[in-house]
Write a protein that holds these residues in place. Structure first.
Motif, PDB file in Angstrom:
ATOM      1  N   ALA A   1       0.839  -1.201   0.000  1.00 42.41           N
ATOM      2  CA  ALA A   1       0.000   0.000   0.000  1.00 42.41           C
ATOM      3  C   ALA A   1       0.876   1.253   0.000  1.00 42.41           C
ATOM      4  CB  ALA A   1      -0.934  -0.015   1.210  1.00 42.41           C
TER       5      ALA A   1
ATOM      6  N   ASP B   1       1.294   3.963  -3.175  1.00 42.79           N
ATOM      7  CA  ASP B   1       1.139   5.399  -2.940  1.00 42.79           C
ATOM      8  C   ASP B   1       2.335   6.156  -3.517  1.00 42.79           C
ATOM      9  OD1 ASP B   1      -1.245   6.265  -1.832  1.00 42.79           O
ATOM     10  OD2 ASP B   1      -0.665   5.763   0.223  1.00 42.79           O
TER      11      ASP B   1
ATOM     12  N   ARG C   1      -3.741  -0.480  -4.809  1.00 44.18           N
ATOM     13  CA  ARG C   1      -3.374   0.082  -3.510  1.00 44.18           C
ATOM     14  C   ARG C   1      -4.522  -0.086  -2.510  1.00 44.18           C
ATOM     15  NH1 ARG C   1      -3.792   6.275  -3.289  1.00 44.18           N
ATOM     16  NH2 ARG C   1      -5.915   5.511  -3.616  1.00 44.18           N
TER      17      ARG C   1
END
Length: 306
Positions: free
Chosen positions: A193, A197, A286
């Motif tokens: 994740a 990002d 994500r």
């Protein structure tokens, strides 16, 4: 402005090749003139290894000598060729491995000469795009049994390479990423994740282009293996293709190899999503990794070396 040592070595090699050709000599003639092997002359002309001033001087004499500005230029290139590259402190003490870590700093050296990189990756993200935690997980998987100290050094090396993307002028990166790379939980969902990002942030840079090859595109010629095409200034020598596999890494410079890999990259780039749809795909993966984190604790022990 001084060049990095690899750039100076490639430029010096190109100049020595030009002098030999202008003198009407073959590699064998040059080698015989200075009493060495043709492979040594070839390595000098290809910018490989640290040149000895005495060897360069002997070759120039065989080629008929130079004077004035040309002599000063060659002397400067020899001096710059013998300096340390910025990457060397990050690779000191690392044990080479013919299959998995043949030359820890060689790719970083080649990349430092480049003005642009076109990369296709199908297992992990290109090193220029990796967060420290993601890089640690990817390197740990590739280099099992290596001490944490060595993994940490390589993570820091990748971090230093990232500065090229925001330098003046910046390194231009055109990356095509297989969707499997986004779905694969390298380092666990929390690491992924964070990584995705970061990928969204980097894809917003003016000189970074990111495209995702979706699962629906099916198999491509590019799936034979990851590769990167490095565009190098003419004065530093030919462009380079870097590949990796179980037998180690390769640096390809022939016009035939470059033509083939450029064709393959153009094909996979055309099959990939456009930039907007690619960002949407990254965002969706994500969010999926974030959901996995929210559904329960990530039990993986992931070191986030900086």
């Amino acid at each position: 402005m001084e060049q990095e040592p690899t750039g100076a070595r490639r430029r010096l090699g190109a100049e020595l090749r030009r002098l030999r050709v202008n003198a009407g000599l073959k590699l064998e003639d040059a080698a015989g003139g200075v009493g060495c092997s043709t492979s040594k002359i070839s390595r000098l002309e290809n910018g490989k290894g640290v040149p000895r001033p005495a060897d360069v001087a002997a070759l120039v004499e065989v080629y008929g000598g130079v004077a004035g500005v040309e002599a000063e230029m060659l002397e400067r290139l020899v001096t710059e060729s013998r300096t340390r590259g910025w990457w060397e402190p990050f690779t000191e003490g690392l044990r080479s491995d013919p299959h998995f870590l043949p030359s820890p700093g060689r790719y970083a050296a080649a990349e430092s000469d480049a003005t642009a990189v076109a990369a296709f990756d199908l297992t992990v993200l290109h090193g220029l795009l990796q967060t420290p935690a993601y890089a640690h997980a990817a390197l740990r998987a590739r280099l099992p049994g290596r001490p944490d100290r060595e993994i940490d050094q390589l993570v820091r090396l990748r971090g230093r390479r990232h500065e090229a993307l925001t330098a003046t002028p910046p390194l231009v990166l055109d990356a095509v990423v297989d969707e499997a790379v986004l779905a694969r939980a390298t380092g666990g969902p929390a690491v992924m994740a964070e990584q995705l990002d970061r990928l969204l942030t980097l894809s917003g840079l003016p000189d970074v282009t990111l495209r995702v090859l979706p699962f629906g595109a099916g198999p491509q010629r590019a799936h034979a293996g990851r590769f990167a095409i490095l565009t190098v200034p003419d004065e530093l020598g030919p462009d380079v293709v870097h590949t990796e596999g179980h037998a180690g890494e390769s640096f390809l410079e022939s016009s035939a190899d470059l033509r083939t890999y450029r064709e393959v990259f153009d094909e996979v780039r055309s099959a990939a999503l456009d930039e907007g749809a690619s960002r949407a795909a990254v965002s969706a993966h994500r969010d999926a990794h974030r959901s996995a984190v929210d559904d329960g604790p990530d039990e993986r022990d992931v070191r986030t070396s900086s």
